[in-house]
Motif scaffolding. Structure first.
Motif, PDB file in Angstrom:
ATOM      1  N   VAL A 100       0.857  -1.181   0.000  1.00  0.00           N
ATOM      2  CA  VAL A 100       0.000   0.000   0.000  1.00  0.00           C
ATOM      3  C   VAL A 100       0.898   1.238   0.000  1.00  0.00           C
ATOM      4  O   VAL A 100       1.802   1.349   0.819  1.00  0.00           O
ATOM      5  N   THR A 101       0.637   2.141  -0.912  1.00  0.00           N
ATOM      6  CA  THR A 101       1.416   3.378  -0.945  1.00  0.00           C
ATOM      7  C   THR A 101       0.766   4.414  -0.047  1.00  0.00           C
ATOM      8  O   THR A 101      -0.417   4.325   0.286  1.00  0.00           O
ATOM      9  N   GLN A 102       1.535   5.418   0.323  1.00  0.00           N
ATOM     10  CA  GLN A 102       1.034   6.477   1.200  1.00  0.00           C
ATOM     11  C   GLN A 102      -0.141   7.209   0.552  1.00  0.00           C
ATOM     12  O   GLN A 102      -1.058   7.632   1.226  1.00  0.00           O
ATOM     13  N   GLY A 143      -3.670   4.091   3.397  1.00  0.00           N
ATOM     14  CA  GLY A 143      -2.357   4.517   2.915  1.00  0.00           C
ATOM     15  C   GLY A 143      -1.588   5.294   3.961  1.00  0.00           C
ATOM     16  O   GLY A 143      -0.393   5.087   4.169  1.00  0.00           O
ATOM     17  N   HIS A 144      -2.283   6.177   4.652  1.00  0.00           N
ATOM     18  CA  HIS A 144      -1.653   6.970   5.713  1.00  0.00           C
ATOM     19  C   HIS A 144      -1.222   6.067   6.868  1.00  0.00           C
ATOM     20  O   HIS A 144      -0.115   6.188   7.394  1.00  0.00           O
ATOM     21  N   TRP A 145      -2.098   5.147   7.261  1.00  0.00           N
ATOM     22  CA  TRP A 145      -1.795   4.235   8.360  1.00  0.00           C
ATOM     23  C   TRP A 145      -0.585   3.364   8.030  1.00  0.00           C
ATOM     24  O   TRP A 145       0.322   3.200   8.854  1.00  0.00           O
ATOM     25  N   VAL A 146      -0.564   2.801   6.830  1.00  0.00           N
ATOM     26  CA  VAL A 146       0.564   1.950   6.427  1.00  0.00           C
ATOM     27  C   VAL A 146       1.862   2.750   6.432  1.00  0.00           C
ATOM     28  O   VAL A 146       2.899   2.277   6.904  1.00  0.00           O
ATOM     29  N   SER A 147       1.805   3.969   5.932  1.00  0.00           N
ATOM     30  CA  SER A 147       2.990   4.829   5.946  1.00  0.00           C
ATOM     31  C   SER A 147       3.478   5.058   7.378  1.00  0.00           C
ATOM     32  O   SER A 147       4.682   4.996   7.655  1.00  0.00           O
ATOM     33  N   ASN A 148       2.537   5.279   8.295  1.00  0.00           N
ATOM     34  CA  ASN A 148       2.910   5.459   9.705  1.00  0.00           C
ATOM     35  C   ASN A 148       3.541   4.200  10.284  1.00  0.00           C
ATOM     36  O   ASN A 148       4.487   4.276  11.077  1.00  0.00           O
ATOM     37  N   GLN A 149       3.028   3.029   9.908  1.00  0.00           N
ATOM     38  CA  GLN A 149       3.598   1.771  10.411  1.00  0.00           C
ATOM     39  C   GLN A 149       5.036   1.616   9.919  1.00  0.00           C
ATOM     40  O   GLN A 149       5.923   1.216  10.680  1.00  0.00           O
ATOM     41  N   ARG A 150       5.267   1.931   8.659  1.00  0.00           N
ATOM     42  CA  ARG A 150       6.633   1.825   8.112  1.00  0.00           C
ATOM     43  C   ARG A 150       7.578   2.793   8.818  1.00  0.00           C
ATOM     44  O   ARG A 150       8.713   2.442   9.148  1.00  0.00           O
ATOM     45  N   HIS A 151       7.100   4.011   9.040  1.00  0.00           N
ATOM     46  CA  HIS A 151       7.915   5.025   9.713  1.00  0.00           C
ATOM     47  C   HIS A 151       8.209   4.600  11.157  1.00  0.00           C
ATOM     48  O   HIS A 151       9.351   4.695  11.622  1.00  0.00           O
ATOM     49  N   SER A 152       7.182   4.124  11.854  1.00  0.00           N
ATOM     50  CA  SER A 152       7.369   3.676  13.240  1.00  0.00           C
ATOM     51  C   SER A 152       8.326   2.496  13.324  1.00  0.00           C
ATOM     52  O   SER A 152       9.167   2.416  14.227  1.00  0.00           O
ATOM     53  N   SER A 166       9.268  -1.832   3.251  1.00  0.00           N
ATOM     54  CA  SER A 166       9.871  -0.846   2.360  1.00  0.00           C
ATOM     55  C   SER A 166       9.287  -1.001   0.968  1.00  0.00           C
ATOM     56  O   SER A 166       8.955  -2.101   0.544  1.00  0.00           O
ATOM     57  N   LEU A 167       9.181   0.108   0.264  1.00  0.00           N
ATOM     58  CA  LEU A 167       8.721   0.069  -1.123  1.00  0.00           C
ATOM     59  C   LEU A 167       9.883   0.222  -2.091  1.00  0.00           C
ATOM     60  O   LEU A 167       9.678   0.356  -3.290  1.00  0.00           O
ATOM     61  N   ARG A 168      11.096   0.162  -1.593  1.00  0.00           N
ATOM     62  CA  ARG A 168      12.267   0.289  -2.459  1.00  0.00           C
ATOM     63  C   ARG A 168      12.385  -0.935  -3.350  1.00  0.00           C
ATOM     64  O   ARG A 168      12.080  -2.050  -2.940  1.00  0.00           O
ATOM     65  N   ILE A 169      12.865  -0.748  -4.557  1.00  0.00           N
ATOM     66  CA  ILE A 169      12.936  -1.841  -5.529  1.00  0.00           C
ATOM     67  C   ILE A 169      13.810  -2.990  -5.036  1.00  0.00           C
ATOM     68  O   ILE A 169      13.495  -4.144  -5.278  1.00  0.00           O
ATOM     69  N   THR A 170      14.864  -2.698  -4.295  1.00  0.00           N
ATOM     70  CA  THR A 170      15.741  -3.770  -3.822  1.00  0.00           C
ATOM     71  C   THR A 170      15.047  -4.630  -2.776  1.00  0.00           C
ATOM     72  O   THR A 170      15.441  -5.759  -2.549  1.00  0.00           O
ATOM     73  N   ASP A 171      14.000  -4.105  -2.140  1.00  0.00           N
ATOM     74  CA  ASP A 171      13.254  -4.863  -1.147  1.00  0.00           C
ATOM     75  C   ASP A 171      11.956  -5.420  -1.716  1.00  0.00           C
ATOM     76  O   ASP A 171      11.145  -5.956  -0.990  1.00  0.00           O
ATOM     77  N   SER A 172      11.760  -5.297  -3.013  1.00  0.00           N
ATOM     78  CA  SER A 172      10.443  -5.555  -3.582  1.00  0.00           C
ATOM     79  C   SER A 172      10.456  -6.509  -4.771  1.00  0.00           C
ATOM     80  O   SER A 172       9.657  -6.393  -5.672  1.00  0.00           O
ATOM     81  N   ARG A 173      11.342  -7.456  -4.771  1.00  0.00           N
ATOM     82  CA  ARG A 173      11.448  -8.356  -5.919  1.00  0.00           C
ATOM     83  C   ARG A 173      10.162  -9.099  -6.192  1.00  0.00           C
ATOM     84  O   ARG A 173       9.725  -9.205  -7.333  1.00  0.00           O
ATOM     85  N   LYS A 174       9.527  -9.633  -5.153  1.00  0.00           N
ATOM     86  CA  LYS A 174       8.304 -10.412  -5.350  1.00  0.00           C
ATOM     87  C   LYS A 174       7.189  -9.573  -5.933  1.00  0.00           C
ATOM     88  O   LYS A 174       6.374 -10.062  -6.706  1.00  0.00           O
ATOM     89  N   TYR A 175       7.148  -8.297  -5.574  1.00  0.00           N
ATOM     90  CA  TYR A 175       6.114  -7.415  -6.109  1.00  0.00           C
ATOM     91  C   TYR A 175       6.203  -7.331  -7.626  1.00  0.00           C
ATOM     92  O   TYR A 175       5.211  -7.387  -8.325  1.00  0.00           O
ATOM     93  N   ARG A 227      -7.256  -1.118  10.594  1.00  0.00           N
ATOM     94  CA  ARG A 227      -6.378  -0.904   9.431  1.00  0.00           C
ATOM     95  C   ARG A 227      -5.630  -2.194   9.086  1.00  0.00           C
ATOM     96  O   ARG A 227      -5.443  -2.522   7.927  1.00  0.00           O
ATOM     97  N   TYR A 228      -5.227  -2.920  10.113  1.00  0.00           N
ATOM     98  CA  TYR A 228      -4.581  -4.218   9.903  1.00  0.00           C
ATOM     99  C   TYR A 228      -5.511  -5.139   9.142  1.00  0.00           C
ATOM    100  O   TYR A 228      -5.103  -5.805   8.198  1.00  0.00           O
ATOM    101  N   GLU A 229      -6.786  -5.159   9.518  1.00  0.00           N
ATOM    102  CA  GLU A 229      -7.772  -5.989   8.811  1.00  0.00           C
ATOM    103  C   GLU A 229      -7.958  -5.528   7.376  1.00  0.00           C
ATOM    104  O   GLU A 229      -8.145  -6.342   6.480  1.00  0.00           O
TER     105      GLU A 229
END
Length: 111
Positions: free
Chosen positions: A10-12, A21-30, A59-68, A107-109
């Protein structure tokens, strides 16, 4: 989200559900803060464990996102990847040919 798209990327700025999107972004930041040793990071170990259990992508970085990218590069993509994108994926060790086989709780659900 995961049932619809097959991942937790999920993107921000997820327009279909901006709150998610906002919640997921907060989880990544936390999570990032917790990894840097900040005790008041806003996410508990149990919450991290729950997200890990569903394959949450921190992370949404390409190096962490091969399966995507795997699901898009085997003919499922609405467009073709450029040579540069293909080379970038190759450089990350991308495995070609594979297929995708309360407030916090809500949000988890949704995820």
């Amino acid at each position: 989200y995961a049932k619809e798209f097959g991942d937790t990327r999920v993107t921000q700025k997820y327009t279909k559900n901006p709150a998610l999107g906002h919640w997921v972004s907060n989880q990544r930041h936390s999570f990032k803060k917790s990894q840097n040793g900040i005790k008041s990071c806003g996410i508990s170990k149990d919450q991290i464990r729950s997200l890990n259990n569903i394959g949450f992508q921190w992370s949404l970085r390409i190096t962490d996102s091969r399966k995507y990218y795997q699901k898009f590069l085997d003919g499922e993509s609405p467009g073709r990847k450029t040579t540069k994108e293909t080379q970038l994926l190759n450089n990350t060790g991308f495995e070609w040919g594979l297929r995708k086989t309360d407030y916090w709780d809500s949000r988890y659900e949704e995820l």
